[in-house]
Design an enzyme around this catalytic site. Structure first.
Site, mmCIF file in Angstrom:
data_model
loop_
_atom_site.group_PDB
_atom_site.id
_atom_site.type_symbol
_atom_site.label_atom_id
_atom_site.label_comp_id
_atom_site.label_asym_id
_atom_site.label_seq_id
_atom_site.Cartn_x
_atom_site.Cartn_y
_atom_site.Cartn_z
ATOM 1 N N GLU A 1 0.833 -1.208 0.000
ATOM 2 C CA GLU A 1 0.000 0.000 0.000
ATOM 3 C C GLU A 1 0.866 1.256 0.000
ATOM 4 O O GLU A 1 0.552 2.240 -0.667
ATOM 5 C CB GLU A 1 -0.919 0.017 1.225
ATOM 6 C CG GLU A 1 -1.967 -1.069 1.205
ATOM 7 C CD GLU A 1 -2.788 -1.067 2.473
ATOM 8 O OE1 GLU A 1 -3.985 -0.726 2.384
ATOM 9 O OE2 GLU A 1 -2.239 -1.405 3.539
ATOM 10 N N LYS B 1 -11.852 3.287 1.422
ATOM 11 C CA LYS B 1 -10.858 2.546 0.642
ATOM 12 C C LYS B 1 -11.644 1.588 -0.252
ATOM 13 O O LYS B 1 -12.128 0.565 0.207
ATOM 14 C CB LYS B 1 -9.950 1.727 1.556
ATOM 15 C CG LYS B 1 -8.814 2.474 2.178
ATOM 16 C CD LYS B 1 -8.023 1.562 3.114
ATOM 17 C CE LYS B 1 -6.696 1.239 2.529
ATOM 18 N NZ LYS B 1 -5.796 0.569 3.516
#
Length: 120
Positions: free
Chosen positions: A21, A99
């Site tokens: 990420e 997200k």
């Protein structure tokens, strides 16, 4: 209390607890619900008596696309704190950070954090 809603602002950031990420990044969506008295701006028809939506967008963009955080909770907190600091007319804000594609297995639409912060 009157409300301004700025919905589905989309940014690309590097937040998360997984190395991928932080390296590859991912999309984030932000929804901002701003609570304040809009009676003066409704009468004056002057943006100076309200909160400029472009400024809301820019603040969210700078935070989401800025320094990475491990947790989306921290991103939401930075946005809420920044809103209360920048906009003195703001009484309370609810910030949702979404997200859409977190790197976790399973079938779901998205994950999100929602926080509400106000003046003491």
């Amino acid at each position: 209390m009157d409300k301004i809603k700025v919905n589905n602002m989309e940014f690309y950031g590097y937040h998360g607890v997984f190395k991928e990420e932080n390296k590859l990044g991912q999309r984030f969506r932000v929804n901002a619900l701003l609570e304040l008295d809009l009676s003066q701006s409704a009468q004056s028809d002057n943006v100076e008596d309200s909160i400029n939506y472009a400024d809301v967008y820019q603040l969210c963009k700078e935070i989401v696309e800025g320094e990475p955080c491990n947790l989306v909770e921290a991103v939401a907190e930075k946005i809420a704190s920044g809103m209360l600091e920048q906009f003195e007319k703001l009484q309370q804000c609810t910030i949702e950070v979404v997200k859409p594609d977190p790197p976790i297995p399973g079938h779901y639409n998205s994950v999100a954090i929602e926080i509400t912060r106000g003046r003491d």
